[in-house]
Design a protein around this motif. Structure first.
Motif, mmCIF file in Angstrom:
data_model
loop_
_atom_site.group_PDB
_atom_site.id
_atom_site.type_symbol
_atom_site.label_atom_id
_atom_site.label_comp_id
_atom_site.label_asym_id
_atom_site.label_seq_id
_atom_site.Cartn_x
_atom_site.Cartn_y
_atom_site.Cartn_z
ATOM 1 N N GLN A 27 0.765 -1.276 -0.073
ATOM 2 C CA GLN A 27 -0.122 0.163 -0.072
ATOM 3 C C GLN A 27 0.905 1.080 -0.099
ATOM 4 O O GLN A 27 1.880 1.405 0.714
ATOM 5 C CB GLN A 27 -0.836 -0.086 1.115
ATOM 6 N N GLY A 73 -2.676 -1.212 -3.251
ATOM 7 C CA GLY A 73 -3.584 -0.103 -3.035
ATOM 8 C C GLY A 73 -2.920 1.312 -2.849
ATOM 9 O O GLY A 73 -1.521 1.433 -2.454
ATOM 10 N N THR A 120 -3.743 5.217 -1.028
ATOM 11 C CA THR A 120 -4.422 6.139 -0.374
ATOM 12 C C THR A 120 -3.947 7.421 -0.536
ATOM 13 O O THR A 120 -2.857 7.580 -0.139
ATOM 14 C CB THR A 120 -4.751 5.535 0.934
ATOM 15 N N ARG A 138 -7.891 1.147 3.996
ATOM 16 C CA ARG A 138 -7.300 1.046 2.486
ATOM 17 C C ARG A 138 -8.298 2.174 1.450
ATOM 18 O O ARG A 138 -8.719 1.744 0.662
ATOM 19 C CB ARG A 138 -7.468 -0.362 1.897
#
Length: 242
Positions: free
Chosen positions: A123, A167, A169, A212
């Protein structure tokens, strides 16, 4: 979990480093001035490592990321700010904003993405600013433009990395009562609207990362104010201080 925070030697970045360390993670704290952490009890912990790294230096970022094995989570909180008065005095003051807020974010995401693609998970997180939600207008600030670019960079990486299970963010906060914000406001940020404590900001950011989320904007009052500002006629926007 292995977490790297670029811009982690102070403010929100340091708060997030402490949060993830308390959660049992292995945390790499990166910044241009690691000596800011001298005397910190974190330095005595075996799950904490500190790295001198200028996010504007692509090669240095790549080396730092490569040296931190099996990276699960990269958080970029590093940022530069300059106002219209500083730019009027010295036009070159625009360059650090560009190199850190735009180029630096790409350096960090590119290096971390390469490492995460090989593992098929991870992430990427960037802390932008609610200023980045302002639509551009004649006389709009460089800082706002740089944060719009940061949000856009996150959107591009999210689309590109989704097939690899990675992911992305983007955190879009309003005013947070950090030492840096106080420094920019003569030692007192109390006059800023809907000012949030550093601890509350860290809590919200960590929760968004855990979920997430693609984008997390707070506080809602500032988000609403920006929406109203975006609808104003251009001649009224020109009265806003940069």
């Amino acid at each position: 979990m292995n977490v790297m925070i670029i811009g982690g030697t102070s403010g929100i970045g340091l708060g997030l480093a402490q949060h993830y360390w308390r959660q049992g993670a292995r945390v790499a704290i990166c910044g241009r001035h690691p000596n800011k952490l001298e005397g910190s009890p974190l330095l005595r912990e075996d799950r904490i490592s500190v790295h001198a790294c200028d996010i504007a230096d692509r090669a240095a970022v790549a080396r730092t990321v490569a040296a931190f094995a099996e990276l699960d989570l990269l958080i970029v909180t590093a940022g530069q700010y300059t106002d219209a008065a500083a730019i009027a005095r010295d036009p070159a003051s625009t360059l650090p904003v560009l190199r850190v807020n735009v180029g630096g974010l790409d350096h960090a995401f590119s290096a971390a993405a390469e490492a995460m693609i090989a593992r098929g998970r991870g992430q990427l997180v960037a802390v932008a600013s609610i200023a980045g939600l302002q639509r551009d207008y004649p006389g709009g600030s460089l800082y706002s433009a740089s944060k719009r670019a940061a949000i856009a960079i996150c959107d591009v990486y999210r689309k590109a990395l989704a097939p690899f299970g990675i992911g992305v963010t983007v955190i879009v906060p309003g005013y947070v009562d950090t030492a840096r914000l106080r420094e920019l406001n003569n030692g007192d940020a109390g006059g800023k609207p809907f000012l949030m404590s550093e601890q509350e900001a860290v809590r919200r950011i960590a929760a968004a990362i855990e979920r997430r989320d693609e984008r997390c904007v707070f506080p809602w009052q500032m988000h609403a104010m920006v929406g109203i500002f975006n609808r104003l006629p251009v001649f009224l926007k020109s009265f806003r201080k940069k």
